[in-house]
Design a protein around this motif. Structure first.
Motif, PDB file in Angstrom:
ATOM      1  N   LEU A   1     -77.047   6.177 -99.375  1.00  0.00           N
ATOM      2  CA  LEU A   1     -78.401   6.704 -99.194  1.00  0.00           C
ATOM      3  C   LEU A   1     -79.456   5.606 -99.160  1.00  0.00           C
ATOM      4  O   LEU A   1     -80.653   5.898 -99.143  1.00  0.00           O
ATOM      5  CB  LEU A   1     -78.739   7.702-100.306  1.00  0.00           C
ATOM      6  N   GLY A   2     -79.035   4.357 -99.178  1.00  0.00           N
ATOM      7  CA  GLY A   2     -79.999   3.271 -99.233  1.00  0.00           C
ATOM      8  C   GLY A   2     -80.323   2.887-100.656  1.00  0.00           C
ATOM      9  O   GLY A   2     -79.906   3.534-101.616  1.00  0.00           O
TER      10      GLY A   2
ATOM     11  N   HIS B   1     -83.282   0.118 -94.521  1.00  0.00           N
ATOM     12  CA  HIS B   1     -83.877   1.441 -94.664  1.00  0.00           C
ATOM     13  C   HIS B   1     -85.402   1.384 -94.568  1.00  0.00           C
ATOM     14  O   HIS B   1     -86.023   2.278 -93.988  1.00  0.00           O
ATOM     15  CB  HIS B   1     -83.449   2.073 -95.990  1.00  0.00           C
TER      16      HIS B   1
ATOM     17  N   ARG C   1     -82.564   7.671 -94.198  1.00  0.00           N
ATOM     18  CA  ARG C   1     -82.039   8.272 -95.434  1.00  0.00           C
ATOM     19  C   ARG C   1     -81.718   9.750 -95.226  1.00  0.00           C
ATOM     20  O   ARG C   1     -80.727  10.252 -95.767  1.00  0.00           O
ATOM     21  CB  ARG C   1     -83.034   8.085 -96.576  1.00  0.00           C
TER      22      ARG C   1
ATOM     23  N   SER D   1     -78.070  11.321 -95.785  1.00  0.00           N
ATOM     24  CA  SER D   1     -77.896  12.412 -96.733  1.00  0.00           C
ATOM     25  C   SER D   1     -77.118  13.561 -96.097  1.00  0.00           C
ATOM     26  O   SER D   1     -76.197  14.121 -96.713  1.00  0.00           O
ATOM     27  CB  SER D   1     -79.257  12.914 -97.220  1.00  0.00           C
TER      28      SER D   1
END
Length: 268
Positions: A115-116, A130, A138, A142
């Motif tokens: 997710l970074g 990101h 993101r 996700s």
């Protein structure tokens, strides 16, 4: 809308969106770092179409101001160093910010959540990618991980869009973490990162990929051994691949020196 007006809008929106930071007062000199921090800490979730439009315009202008580097303008190792190995016209070594590269895909050294980085303004490449891509990245990560249903395994990779980056795609791979002594298992896992990224790129029909120095930062893989594995794995892959260009992207002077040494020595 000017860049300054876009910046003010984005900070205000994210502050209101966060609840915790509503009414935050930001000094003018700190506004860019504040925006990046708010983007870094934000969990995936809906934003308005207006926010995305303004964010994208802001980040694309920033990318243009940083300077976009086209892969076609990066010399091969044959052109730059006189290396004459069989893959020397298909490999490049470039020092700089990977988020400036216009290639088919850049490689992100991700963590298993994919997710970074959530640490405000952290210096890792995951954070940089990101932050330059925007919050859409993101969001896509996700959705991808929700479909997957579990964390990403070490040595595997996923592909997403690039959004406001000048590349077309981002390849996210999870490198091994070296807590104490380096093992053969760590080395096999790192080689798998390169193979997984190249395999995904070929499945997508991509012709150029830029690799960062996977696992050598926060994950503590020794830089010299990591570079040896990268060069060997990519060299072997190119022997049976139609990939046109692989760029080894380095940021630190130390890594530039290491890659120069290995590429000259191994004559890939």
């Amino acid at each position: 809308m000017t860049q300054e007006e876009r910046l003010d809008y984005l900070i205000h929106y994210l502050c209101e969106d966060s609840v915790q930071y509503r009414g935050l007062r930001v000094e003018k000199a700190e506004r860019r770092a504040t925006l990046r921090s708010l983007m870094n800490i934000r969990m995936p979730g809906h934003v308005s179409a207006e926010f995305l439009e303004i964010q994208d315009a802001f980040l694309q202008k920033e990318a243009w101001e940083k300077g976009i580097v086209d892969v076609e303008h990066i010399p091969t190792i044959r052109e730059a160093y006189g290396i004459t190995g069989q893959n020397s016209t298909r490999i490049s070594l470039w020092q700089g910010d990977i988020t400036r590269l216009s290639v088919d895909a850049i490689v992100n050294a991700a963590n298993s959540r994919m997710l970074g980085c959530f640490v405000p303004c952290h210096g890792c490449i995951d954070n940089a990618i990101h932050s330059a891509a925007g919050i859409e990245l993101r969001e896509e990560c996700s959705r991808l991980m929700e479909r997957k249903g579990h964390e990403e395994a070490t040595g595997e990779a996923e592909i997403t869009g690039a959004y406001n980056l000048p590349c077309k795609y981002v390849l996210h791979t999870v490198g091994p973490i070296v807590y104490e002594n380096l093992t053969k298992h760590h080395c096999r896992q790192l080689a798998s990162c390169y193979k997984s990224c190249l395999s995904l790129a070929e499945e997508k029909g991509l012709k150029s990929v830029a690799f960062c120095c996977i696992s050598t930062g926060e994950f503590h893989f020794p830089n010299h051994k990591a570079a040896e594995i990268a060069v060997k794995t990519v060299g072997e892959w190119l022997g049976h691949s139609g990939m046109e260009r692989v760029v080894f992207n380095v940021f630190k002077d130390e890594d530039l020196r290491i890659y120069e040494e290995i590429l000259r020595r191994d004559s890939v």
